[in-house]
Design an enzyme around this catalytic site. Structure first.
Site, PDB file in Angstrom:
ATOM      1  N   SER A 249       0.829  -1.204   0.000  1.00  0.00           N
ATOM      2  CA  SER A 249       0.000   0.000   0.000  1.00  0.00           C
ATOM      3  C   SER A 249       0.864   1.256   0.000  1.00  0.00           C
ATOM      4  O   SER A 249       1.755   1.393   0.835  1.00  0.00           O
ATOM      5  CB  SER A 249      -0.863   0.055   1.262  1.00  0.00           C
ATOM      6  OG  SER A 249      -1.680  -1.073   1.337  1.00  0.00           O
TER       7      SER A 249
ATOM      8  N   HIS B 246      -4.554   0.333  -4.418  1.00  0.00           N
ATOM      9  CA  HIS B 246      -3.891  -0.789  -5.075  1.00  0.00           C
ATOM     10  C   HIS B 246      -4.288  -0.779  -6.541  1.00  0.00           C
ATOM     11  O   HIS B 246      -5.445  -1.026  -6.879  1.00  0.00           O
ATOM     12  CB  HIS B 246      -4.302  -2.112  -4.424  1.00  0.00           C
ATOM     13  CG  HIS B 246      -3.640  -2.324  -3.108  1.00  0.00           C
ATOM     14  ND1 HIS B 246      -3.007  -3.492  -2.780  1.00  0.00           N
ATOM     15  CD2 HIS B 246      -3.495  -1.507  -2.059  1.00  0.00           C
ATOM     16  CE1 HIS B 246      -2.504  -3.377  -1.556  1.00  0.00           C
ATOM     17  NE2 HIS B 246      -2.794  -2.188  -1.105  1.00  0.00           N
TER      18      HIS B 246
ATOM     19  N   HIS C 281      -5.527  -9.639  -0.347  1.00  0.00           N
ATOM     20  CA  HIS C 281      -5.457  -9.749   1.113  1.00  0.00           C
ATOM     21  C   HIS C 281      -6.490 -10.743   1.627  1.00  0.00           C
ATOM     22  O   HIS C 281      -7.572 -10.880   1.063  1.00  0.00           O
ATOM     23  CB  HIS C 281      -5.729  -8.389   1.745  1.00  0.00           C
ATOM     24  CG  HIS C 281      -4.688  -7.361   1.456  1.00  0.00           C
ATOM     25  ND1 HIS C 281      -4.769  -6.523   0.365  1.00  0.00           N
ATOM     26  CD2 HIS C 281      -3.542  -7.049   2.098  1.00  0.00           C
ATOM     27  CE1 HIS C 281      -3.712  -5.727   0.365  1.00  0.00           C
ATOM     28  NE2 HIS C 281      -2.949  -6.027   1.391  1.00  0.00           N
TER      29      HIS C 281
ATOM     30  N   TYR D  37      -8.140 -10.270   4.278  1.00  0.00           N
ATOM     31  CA  TYR D  37      -9.306  -9.521   4.809  1.00  0.00           C
ATOM     32  C   TYR D  37     -10.338  -9.218   3.724  1.00  0.00           C
ATOM     33  O   TYR D  37     -11.453  -8.813   4.025  1.00  0.00           O
ATOM     34  CB  TYR D  37      -8.882  -8.240   5.534  1.00  0.00           C
ATOM     35  CG  TYR D  37      -8.134  -7.216   4.705  1.00  0.00           C
ATOM     36  CD1 TYR D  37      -8.777  -6.482   3.713  1.00  0.00           C
ATOM     37  CD2 TYR D  37      -6.785  -6.982   4.925  1.00  0.00           C
ATOM     38  CE1 TYR D  37      -8.096  -5.545   2.960  1.00  0.00           C
ATOM     39  CE2 TYR D  37      -6.093  -6.045   4.193  1.00  0.00           C
ATOM     40  CZ  TYR D  37      -6.754  -5.327   3.203  1.00  0.00           C
ATOM     41  OH  TYR D  37      -6.068  -4.415   2.461  1.00  0.00           O
ATOM     42  N   GLU D  38      -9.961  -9.423   2.464  1.00  0.00           N
ATOM     43  CA  GLU D  38     -10.947  -9.283   1.384  1.00  0.00           C
ATOM     44  C   GLU D  38     -11.804 -10.537   1.270  1.00  0.00           C
ATOM     45  O   GLU D  38     -12.712 -10.585   0.438  1.00  0.00           O
ATOM     46  CB  GLU D  38     -10.230  -9.020   0.053  1.00  0.00           C
ATOM     47  CG  GLU D  38      -9.520  -7.679   0.015  1.00  0.00           C
ATOM     48  CD  GLU D  38      -8.615  -7.535  -1.198  1.00  0.00           C
ATOM     49  OE1 GLU D  38      -9.113  -7.143  -2.261  1.00  0.00           O
ATOM     50  OE2 GLU D  38      -7.415  -7.828  -1.079  1.00  0.00           O
TER      51      GLU D  38
ATOM     52  N   ALA E 286       2.955  -1.931   3.942  1.00  0.00           N
ATOM     53  CA  ALA E 286       2.779  -0.863   4.920  1.00  0.00           C
ATOM     54  C   ALA E 286       2.521  -1.541   6.255  1.00  0.00           C
ATOM     55  O   ALA E 286       1.832  -2.561   6.304  1.00  0.00           O
ATOM     56  CB  ALA E 286       1.581  -0.001   4.531  1.00  0.00           C
TER      57      ALA E 286
ATOM     58  N   MET F 211      -1.117  -6.661   7.592  1.00  0.00           N
ATOM     59  CA  MET F 211      -2.189  -7.589   7.214  1.00  0.00           C
ATOM     60  C   MET F 211      -1.863  -8.364   5.935  1.00  0.00           C
ATOM     61  O   MET F 211      -2.768  -8.761   5.200  1.00  0.00           O
ATOM     62  CB  MET F 211      -3.503  -6.811   7.015  1.00  0.00           C
ATOM     63  CG  MET F 211      -3.904  -5.937   8.196  1.00  0.00           C
ATOM     64  SD  MET F 211      -5.330  -4.912   7.799  1.00  0.00           S
ATOM     65  CE  MET F 211      -5.319  -3.746   9.181  1.00  0.00           C
ATOM     66  N   SER F 212      -0.586  -8.576   5.677  1.00  0.00           N
ATOM     67  CA  SER F 212      -0.218  -9.234   4.416  1.00  0.00           C
ATOM     68  C   SER F 212       1.079 -10.006   4.576  1.00  0.00           C
ATOM     69  O   SER F 212       1.488 -10.326   5.682  1.00  0.00           O
ATOM     70  CB  SER F 212      -0.077  -8.179   3.308  1.00  0.00           C
ATOM     71  OG  SER F 212       1.055  -7.357   3.545  1.00  0.00           O
TER      72      SER F 212
ATOM     73  N   ASN G 286       2.648   4.312  10.481  1.00  0.00           N
ATOM     74  CA  ASN G 286       2.012   4.884  11.674  1.00  0.00           C
ATOM     75  C   ASN G 286       2.532   4.164  12.902  1.00  0.00           C
ATOM     76  O   ASN G 286       3.037   3.047  12.799  1.00  0.00           O
ATOM     77  CB  ASN G 286       0.483   4.691  11.591  1.00  0.00           C
ATOM     78  CG  ASN G 286       0.112   3.231  11.402  1.00  0.00           C
ATOM     79  OD1 ASN G 286       0.166   2.698  10.279  1.00  0.00           O
ATOM     80  ND2 ASN G 286      -0.233   2.564  12.482  1.00  0.00           N
TER      81      ASN G 286
ATOM     82  N   HIS H 108      -7.000   4.959   7.300  1.00  0.00           N
ATOM     83  CA  HIS H 108      -6.365   4.342   6.130  1.00  0.00           C
ATOM     84  C   HIS H 108      -5.751   5.386   5.188  1.00  0.00           C
ATOM     85  O   HIS H 108      -4.666   5.181   4.641  1.00  0.00           O
ATOM     86  CB  HIS H 108      -7.361   3.466   5.358  1.00  0.00           C
ATOM     87  CG  HIS H 108      -6.765   2.795   4.156  1.00  0.00           C
ATOM     88  ND1 HIS H 108      -5.771   1.834   4.260  1.00  0.00           N
ATOM     89  CD2 HIS H 108      -6.989   2.948   2.842  1.00  0.00           C
ATOM     90  CE1 HIS H 108      -5.424   1.433   3.053  1.00  0.00           C
ATOM     91  NE2 HIS H 108      -6.148   2.101   2.168  1.00  0.00           N
TER      92      HIS H 108
HETATM   93  N1  HPA Z   1      -1.803  -2.285  11.778  1.00  0.00           N
HETATM   94  C1  HPA Z   1      -2.004  -3.218  10.833  1.00  0.00           C
HETATM   95  N2  HPA Z   1      -1.734  -3.010   9.546  1.00  0.00           N
HETATM   96  C2  HPA Z   1      -1.239  -1.814   9.201  1.00  0.00           C
HETATM   97  C3  HPA Z   1      -1.013  -0.790  10.139  1.00  0.00           C
HETATM   98  C4  HPA Z   1      -1.316  -1.053  11.506  1.00  0.00           C
HETATM   99  O1  HPA Z   1      -1.142  -0.198  12.398  1.00  0.00           O
HETATM  100  N3  HPA Z   1      -0.524   0.271   9.447  1.00  0.00           N
HETATM  101  C5  HPA Z   1      -0.449  -0.109   8.145  1.00  0.00           C
HETATM  102  N4  HPA Z   1      -0.886  -1.362   7.981  1.00  0.00           N
END
Ligand code: HPA
Length: 280
Positions: free
Chosen positions: A38, A69, A91, A93-94, A121, A218-219, A242, A254
């Site tokens: 991302s 994406h 992903h 989560y999709e 990310a 998450m990947s 972050n 996001h």
């Molecule tokens: N948590 C999970 N996935 C992420 C985060 C996070 O803080 N930042 C970017 N992808």
């Protein structure tokens, strides 16, 4: 539940055959396959003589859904070396199975790439991490509680892959050397994969910290598992977008995660370009 056999070795060969045919006479075996996380898709613009293939054209690929994406596969030259790059990924989560999340790596392998370069990310769990830091992944923790190798063993897969050193030591050293040579500062640490799509709670982040996690996302984990099962060498970089939940007063958003990715994108792109240039 998706049909796992649809994301196996045979499907990967079919996808690879289509990609080679689209590229035609210009086809060269890639030195690496790269997945861009991302906000990191800008590396695609550094790929020269690129043949761009939308994910929707690749046999076996579903259509990517997450904003940011692009969902394109690129074949071309990076740092003077042939590469295949994916801007976008699938992903869990999709709603995708781990086997589908990892399917692009099977395709990269079927295209002949000996090295898999992952990027993502991630939230910084290590308290000294700030948005914009780059972290070379030294190891991972699979807290997705899913595994892309579950099911009948695919031909060519190791049934019980060793995971004592999934992120190739020599390639990690090379990443550090490249970072130094282009004056980009990098950290190194442990990436933890969670299913998402919620970000973590502060309590979960404290748990991850105690477990020894440095960055959370998450990947990547399913992809790396399949790469190792296929004997590919893996290198991976997290872009810390972050501080993980609870480690700063900010709420997670996001669009801010994407923005932080863009801010460090130039450094990330230079690092990966230098790395590809110097790959064995
Ligand atoms: N948590 C999970 N996935 C992420 C985060 C996070 O803080 N930042 C970017 N992808």
């Amino acid at each position: 539940m998706e049909d796992l056999a649809s994301y196996g070795a045979e499907a990967a060969r079919a996808a690879a055959a289509y990609i080679k045919q689209r590229v035609g006479a210009a086809w060269q075996t890639p030195v690496a396959g790269i997945v861009l996380g991302s906000g990191l898709g800008g590396l695609a613009d550094r790929i020269e003589s690129a043949v761009r293939i939308p994910f929707s054209h690749v046999p076996g690929f579903p259509v990517a859904t997450v904003a940011g994406h692009a969902g394109q596969l690129l074949v071309g030259m990076l740092g003077g070396r042939p590469v295949v790059a994916l801007a976008g990924r699938f992903h869990m989560y999709e709603g995708h199975d781990a086997a589908l999340a990892a399917f692009p790596v099977r395709v990269l392998h079927a295209l002949g790439a000996p090295v898999y370069i992952a990027s993502n990310a991630a939230g910084g769990v290590r308290r000294t991490f700030s948005p914009g830091n780059l972290m070379i992944i030294a190891d991972h923790m699979n807290l997705m509680f899913r595994n892309p190798l579950i099911g009948a063993s695919e031909p060519g897969d190791e049934r019980f892959p060793d995971m004592s050193d999934p992120y190739d030591r020599e390639l990690r050293t090379l990443l550090h050397q490249c970072a130094t040579s282009i004056n980009v500062s990098v950290q190194e640490g442990v990436y933890c994969g969670l299913l998402g799509p919620t970000y973590e709670t502060p309590s979960e982040v404290r748990m991850l910290e105690r477990l020894g996690v440095d960055a959370v996302g998450m990947s990547t984990v399913p992809e790396v598992i399949v790469a190792r099962a296929l004997g590919m060498r893996v290198a991976a970089v997290s872009c810390i977008t972050n501080k993980a939940a609870g480690l700063s007063p900010e709420k997670l958003d996001h669009s801010e995660v994407m923005e932080a990715g863009r801010a460090v994108a130039a450094q990330f792109e230079s690092l990966i370009t230098a790395f590809v240039q110097r790959l064995p």
